[in-house]
Each structure stands twice: as C-alpha cells, then as structure tokens.
Design a protein around this motif. Structure first.
Motif, short mmCIF file in Angstrom:
data_model
loop_
_atom_site.label_atom_id
_atom_site.label_comp_id
_atom_site.label_asym_id
_atom_site.label_seq_id
_atom_site.Cartn_x
_atom_site.Cartn_y
_atom_site.Cartn_z
N THR A 116 0.80 -1.23 0.00
CA THR A 116 0.00 0.00 0.00
C THR A 116 0.84 1.28 0.00
O THR A 116 0.32 2.35 -0.30
N ALA A 117 2.14 1.17 0.31
CA ALA A 117 2.99 2.37 0.27
C ALA A 117 3.35 2.75 -1.16
O ALA A 117 3.69 3.90 -1.43
N ARG A 118 3.27 1.76 -2.09
CA ARG A 118 3.69 2.06 -3.46
C ARG A 118 2.57 1.87 -4.46
O ARG A 118 2.79 1.93 -5.68
N VAL A 119 1.36 1.57 -3.94
CA VAL A 119 0.21 1.39 -4.82
C VAL A 119 -0.08 2.70 -5.54
O VAL A 119 0.16 3.76 -4.96
N ASP A 121 1.87 0.27 4.20
CA ASP A 121 1.43 1.55 4.74
C ASP A 121 0.01 1.40 5.26
O ASP A 121 -0.81 0.75 4.62
#
Lengths: 276, 276
Positions: free
Chosen positions: B38-41, B244
């Motif tokens: 979710t930090a790089r989505v 994240d």
C-alpha cells in the motif's frame, strides 16, 4: 552579486510542474531542478508517517544538488510535513504551497467564507484552515477532498461527462455554503479550472496556489538578494528528474508545464530511500 | 500427509483481497499470508522495470515466510512480470491471475470474441490476448484500459452518476464489438460488477479472475498433495501485511474481502526494498 544556484522544486509526481511553469513565467532567468517521485506517486492517500519520510527524502536529494531555495510543490507534503522539513533543512529557505494560497484567498475573500479542495490527506490535515485562521480567525473555511480529480487529469479527461459529473459531485455543496473564494489545493487542479469554474459559477474566485507560490519564491529571492544576477539558463538549462518513467509521462507533463520537457533524467527510487 | 504451510498472496494494494476471499470460500481450512504494498500502490501506472522490481520484492518477502504456493494477485504484475518471477522462484509453484481468467473466458466464449478491461499496464502488455490466443488463435480479443475504476472503488463510489458515466465511457465500444465474455482484468473490478453488467447488458458474461485463480490454486494443491490435511486456521489465523496503513484502509479492505480484517501488520517498505 546574485545567486546563480538553481531553485529546487519537488512533488510526488508531475503536478508540481504547474508551479515550475509559473516560476519560469515570472523569473525566466532562473534555473530549476525539478524532482517528481513518479515511482511512489500519489502521496495523498498515504499515511502521515510515509508522507513525512518521502518528503524529506525528496528534499535531501535536491539539497545534495546545491539549490538556493526549496519548494515543496506538493500540497500533501506542504500540509502534513512542512514543519518536519523545516526542522531538517536549516541552510536555505523552504516554501510550501499552503501558505501562499491561504494568504491570497484571505486577502481576496469579502464574504469571509473560503472553500478548499485537495487530496484526502491535504483536507484531513486542516492545513489551509489553520493557515487562514491564523491570519483572520473570523473566516470560515470549508474543505472537501476530491480524490478523483488527479486520476481524471492523468487520464486526459479534462472536458468530459465523467469530469463534469465528478466536479458536480464534489462541489455542489460548496456553492450553497456561500463561499466567494475556492482554493485549488492540489497542483493538478488548475488543469480542471474551466470545469470547476463552470460548476461553481463566476461569482466564486478560484485561487491557483501554483501562481502564488511562484510569487512568494520571487519575493524571497529578492528580499535575500538571491535572485540570479543574469540569465542562468531558465527553462533550457533546467533539470527534470523522475523516479520512474511512467508510460503516460509526456502528454501529462506537457499539459501541466505548458511545454514539452527538453530532457528527463531517471533516478532510482532506491537513491531516494538512502537519503536519511 | 498434506502441507500445513500457508499460501502467499500479494498485490500492489488491497485489490488482491478479492482473491483471498475466494480462497477462503473454496478452501476454508487453508491459511494465507497476504501482502499489500500500500505504500507504493498503484503499480498499474508504473514502468515495466519498476513493476518487475516491486513484484520480485513482494515475492521474496513472502518466500522468507515459508509459504507453499505464491499467488501474484495483481493483474499488473501477472501481466508484465510473471515470467520474471518464475525465473527467480524455483521451489514452489507461482500463479498469476491472467491465465486462470484467460482459460475461463476461452472455455465460455461461443462467439469467439472476448473483451478485457484492466489497468493501463495490463492492457498495454497484451497479456490476456497472448494467453487466450495461445489456447485458441481464432478468438478475437479486445482490450480497454479503465484507469478510473480503481480510484472509484477506493472512493466508495460504487453506485453513483460518476461511476455510471465512467463505465459508459470505457465500455460503450465493447458492446458494439459483439463480445460475449468480458474479463475483469483487475482485482478491484468485481466490486463494480453491477454497474459494469448494467452497462454491457446481460448477454455479455463477466469473468471474475479472482474466482478462477482460487480454483487454480485448489487444483494445484490437490495435484501436488499440498492441500492442508486438517484445518490450519483459515481466515482466523491468516496474516495481513501492508507497507502503509492508509487512512481509508478499513472500509476498502472490508468491501474487497467481504469481511473485516482481524489484525493488520505494518511492515516498512524499506524492508521490501532490501529484498534483492
């Protein structure tokens, strides 16, 4: 005299190019190093902790390139991480996009009712309301997150039924609240200015933060005698760094900057992650 | 006998939870370790190079946790990086979401005309067309990227004018092409099934890859005697890791998984970046 070093501008992606565009327009002799963290874009839906870390990494990358002024041209970073940046950046001035936009709206609002639109993180932070109310506590500020606007711009859907439906969906309440200024609290939003103005009507003045942050940069450079004495290359000698060469890059960048980017430099996102 | 180790499932974000949901439904005794980056989505708008690197890092994180099967529940990674993953993961089977969806559509299409919708990267890769045509070269495959669908789901705009306008915008051509199957080539899209079915009409069958990848996982575990012999905890003892803790996390995860997630573990994205 004068300071020939470049101005550093960063954003989570390409939106900050609207700020770069205004700087080139106001100060055509200044050179910019732009950093767009396109490998980790968007920041607006990330946690405060992630936004602080990413913002500081972006800042440190630019500081290592000997800049004279740092502009966080990202509303999300400006909203939740600017004081964090200021704590770590001591040698040069740091500007975010929130205060210039807040000051412009405060000086223009007669009704003392201001609307702010931005990413979820920007609105949740209440950053614009805090800035506006520290100038004039009697102003009412109404915030509304508009998470679809960035994907709409990046899809090139500037003038379409979807965009009109989305603008209507997010802004119909704003009009009833009696605001007379609406701050575009995201660097992508100026691209949707026409659709937004169409939805809210001409009585409401739109405040484009990009324009006001460029003016603030100009004021700071003048006040500190740090404006370039001659022409340091301007647009032509500026550098544009991104952490990923995203496929839709060129048309989106051109729409935001109002010109094609002469040369793009790709840096590894791992280089940013080392900046602690 | 039987293999009591968990199944590893990863996605760029939370979309892969629709795959986890189908696995829990088909094989309630199996335990899953889910990793959402979710930090790089999102991955869908990143370059092929970035998608390969991120996908392999996600895979390695799960491999270090002793899994018996790896599922890339991300259409983008499955489309552009699956063979890259297979080259690096030798000890356990690896499944992507493209082949199961492609096989299901191929077996169901009578008209031999199949539509595929997905992220820009998935459609640009032509992965579904390649898979379908390697099974039956006479099938015509029509791809259409729908980049607004993921933000719409994450905004909770499942049943709204904007969603209907967006679905219409992307799919009106598909109907005229005479397809009889439409592959939902993104793990978020099953949430929009009703709006999509409404736009394309009941004559066109929607293929939800999540369902078919869960069936393929079941087949592989049976064929290799690797299904858990007893109950290894199922949903209750599964682990859910994210890079994240995004603010909108809970409602989005619940919509995708069809249930609240009992416990979330946050891992640093830097931990992933070390996995080289």
């Amino acid at each position: 005299m004068g300071d020939e070093r470049p101005i550093g501008v960063f954003d989570s992606g390409l939106g900050g190019l609207t700020v770069a565009k205004e700087i080139f327009r106001l100060m055509p002799g200044e050179r910019i190093i732009y950093l767009g963290d396109t490998a980790r874009v968007p920041y607006g839906n990330k946690s405060e902790e992630a936004i602080k870390r990413f913002g500081l990494q972006d800042a440190r990358m630019l500081l290592d390139m000997d800049i004279k002024l740092l502009i966080a041209a990202c509303n999300t970073v400006s909203s939740v991480a600017l004081s964090h940046l200021e704590q770590h950046v001591k040698d040069i001035p740091v500007i975010g996009v929130v205060w210039p936009g807040a000051r412009a709206a405060t000086s223009k609002s007669v009704e003392k009712r201001i609307g702010v639109i931005g990413t979820a993180a920007t609105i949740r932070s209440g950053s614009y309301a805090k800035a506006i109310n520290s100038i004039d506590p009697n102003i009412k500020v109404y915030g509304k997150p508009c998470p679809l606007f960035v994907p709409l711009v990046e899809e090139g859907l500037i003038d379409s039924d979807i965009t009109r439906a989305a603008v209507q969906h997010y802004l119909y309440e704003m009009v009833d609240l009696g605001i007379d200024c609406l701050i575009l609290g995201c660097t992508h939003y100026p691209i949707l200015m026409e659709a937004i103005q169409g939805a809210v009507g001409n009585r409401i003045q739109l405040i484009d933060s990009a324009l006001w942050v460029a003016k603030e940069a100009q004021n700071i450079l003048k006040a500190t005698n740090a404006a370039a004495a001659g022409d340091t290359g301007g647009f032509t000698l500026s550098r544009f760094l991104v952490t990923d060469l995203t496929p839709n890059f060129e048309p989106v960048a051109e729409a935001l900057l109002g010109a094609g980017i002469p040369n793009i430099e790709k840096i590894a996102v791992e280089e940013l992650e080392k900046k602690f």
